[in-house]
Each structure stands twice: as C-alpha cells, then as structure tokens.
Design an enzyme around this catalytic site. Structure first.
Site, PDB file in Angstrom:
ATOM      1  N   ARG A  20      -3.135 -14.334   7.030  1.00 37.33           N
ATOM      2  CA  ARG A  20      -4.380 -15.065   7.292  1.00 37.33           C
ATOM      3  C   ARG A  20      -5.579 -14.470   6.551  1.00 37.33           C
ATOM      4  NH1 ARG A  20      -4.246 -16.737  13.716  1.00 37.33           N
ATOM      5  NH2 ARG A  20      -2.234 -17.832  13.673  1.00 37.33           N
ATOM      6  N   ASP A  26     -15.520 -22.595  22.123  1.00 35.72           N
ATOM      7  CA  ASP A  26     -14.494 -21.799  21.459  1.00 35.72           C
ATOM      8  C   ASP A  26     -15.188 -20.843  20.500  1.00 35.72           C
ATOM      9  OD1 ASP A  26     -11.231 -22.265  21.230  1.00 35.72           O
ATOM     10  OD2 ASP A  26     -12.079 -21.202  19.519  1.00 35.72           O
TER      11      ASP A  26
END
Length: 288
Positions: free
Chosen positions: A56, A157
C-alpha cells in the site's frame, strides 16, 4: 514548495502492479510505520501485516519518486502538517464493507426506532465507502416511511478517500445486485451510457446521511448527540484494549439512555468497558 511534490518515474523495473521488491523496507522502517499509524489513528499493525504495508505504501513512494521507505518516513516526520499524512493514513486503513453486512442488526434497529419519539439520530462511526450508512438509511425508510426523511445519520471515517466514494453514492452493479429486487428498484438508479455497470443511491436516501471525516483518537469529536444508536462495527479490532476502553468511555454520553451500540461480530466489549452491558447478538446498552 513542499518536499512532498509529485516525483518522476524512478526507472525501476516492475512486475505488474506490484514491484519485484524495488523499494527498500527495513525492519526499522516497519517498526516506525507501526508507531506512526498507532500515534495517528490508534491502529495496531502486527508483523503479518508487513506485506500489506509494503504494497500500500509503495504507491506513495513511487508517487514521490522515492525508493527507500526511510526517506519517505523522514519527510513525513519533518512535516507534521503535510497533506501526505492523510494519504499515509488512508493507505493503511482497511475498508472491508458491504450493504447490510451482519444482517441480524438491521431488524433490531428497525424494532428500536419504531419506539423512538421524534426524529431518529444515528452515528455510523466507521462509514468506510458508504454501504453501512446507506443500509441504515434504507432500514429507516422501510420502517418509518415518510417520517424517515426527518431522520439524521452522521457517517464518519478517518479515510477521506473512502468518504469521497461514499458521498458519491455510486457502486458497481454486481455489488448492488446482492440486494433483493425491491430494494434495488426503490433505492438505486441504474446507470446508462458511460455509467453502465454502476448504480447510484437515490437522492432521498443521500439526503438522510451526512458524511464527515473523523479520527476516533482526536481529542474532540464535532458531533451533536445524543444518538438513538451508534454503529461502531469491525473497527475496534484494529485498536488495543486501552484505546478501545477510551473510545467506549467517550461513546457513553453520546448515546441516549435507551440507545443501542452495535459492535462487529468478532468484537466483545463486555470485559473492556463498565459503561456498557451486552443486550445480545453484539448489541450493547448503557449500564445503568
């Protein structure tokens, strides 16, 4: 100019989307990444997450024309207010979700909101790409009918990229087809032309949901409670016990006296917080 300006191609040979170890990630780098994401987001990364971290964050290094994680981390630490911190956090956040995931929670929510006087208020504390808050909105529409339009769902979030997708409300058609036909027809518009293969959440459903970025480790949560229900599912598993206890303590005053706290199927708060007691099926109420 910020040191995090986009870099150029490093000329490194790659094998598909995942480079053949063209970037250098040392043990010290991995420990540093674990410390930084824990400090920023409370996320605990175990050793077996090393490959995920490499995959990532490698995209961020290549974006900046870097080949060593140590250089990337040094630049982060030199610029505590850099926008790259958000990209760093987004990259290490897991967004596994689905419409009506853990389906047994939604009939319980429907039963609860039927008894609520006045507009219903729900906080979805891990909104990800939007499937959960939109599932909540669908449940309210099906349960309350026209009164559901007065309800408010606050969906938060830490991952700002996920929130952008959530606000757009556009999903691959194969994902939406997992819903029954009645829900598909009532709550979604099927795309045509260049939007073929996708479906958009209808505007009346979107109007019920307010998306905003929020870090559960932040010293202040800009939320207007109390809420009839808090959904905090499948996020506590990424925190250590002390962080879980701190968050649960802060949840308590934001929940109405008869409100419900929904947890994930693998989460157990019974031995973590004295503020909550188990009602059943990973649903909690305030301990009075």
């Amino acid at each position: 100019m910020s040191e995090f300006a986009a870099g150029t191609d490093t000329g490194v040979k790659r094998s598909g989307d995942y480079a053949a170890r063209d970037l250098i990630l040392t043990d010290a780098d991995f420990r540093c990444i674990c410390e930084l994401i824990y400090q920023r987001a409370g996320i605990v990364l175990a050793e077996h997450k090393r490959e995920m971290v490499y995959s990532r964050l490698a995209k961020r290094l290549r974006h900046h024309g870097l080949t060593r994680f140590s250089d990337y981390l040094a630049r982060l630490k030199q610029q505590p207010e850099a926008r790259e911190w958000q990209a760093f956090t987004n990259a290490l956040t897991t967004n596994l979700t689905a419409f009506f995931r853990e389906a047994h929670h939604f009939p319980l929510l429907a039963e609860h909101v039927r008894q609520v006087r006045g507009p219903v208020k729900i906080w979805c504390a891990a909104a990800s790409t939007g499937e959960e808050p939109y599932s909540l909105a669908m449940t309210l529409q099906e349960t309350l009918g026209a009164q559901a339009s007065q309800s408010r769902i606050v969906a938060t979030d830490i991952d700002t990229d996920a929130l952008k997708r959530a606000q757009a409300g556009v999903y691959p058609l194969e994902q939406v087809r997992k819903l029954d036909q009645a829900r598909m027809k009532r709550f979604f518009q099927r795309g045509t032309g260049r939007h073929a293969g996708f479906a958009r959440v209808r505007s009346e459903l979107c109007a019920m949901v307010e998306f905003m970025p929020l870090n559960l480790l932040a010293p202040r949560w800009p939320l207007d409670g109390p809420f009839d229900a808090i959904f905090c599912r499948n996020i506590m598993i990424y925190f250590d016990k002390q962080t879980q206890a701190d968050i649960l303590r802060r949840f308590a005053p934001l929940l109405k006296p008869d409100g419900l706290l929904f947890a994930g199927h693998s989460e157990n708060f019974s031995y973590i917080s004295p503020e909550f007691k188990l009602r059943g099926q990973t649903v909690y109420t305030l301990a009075k």
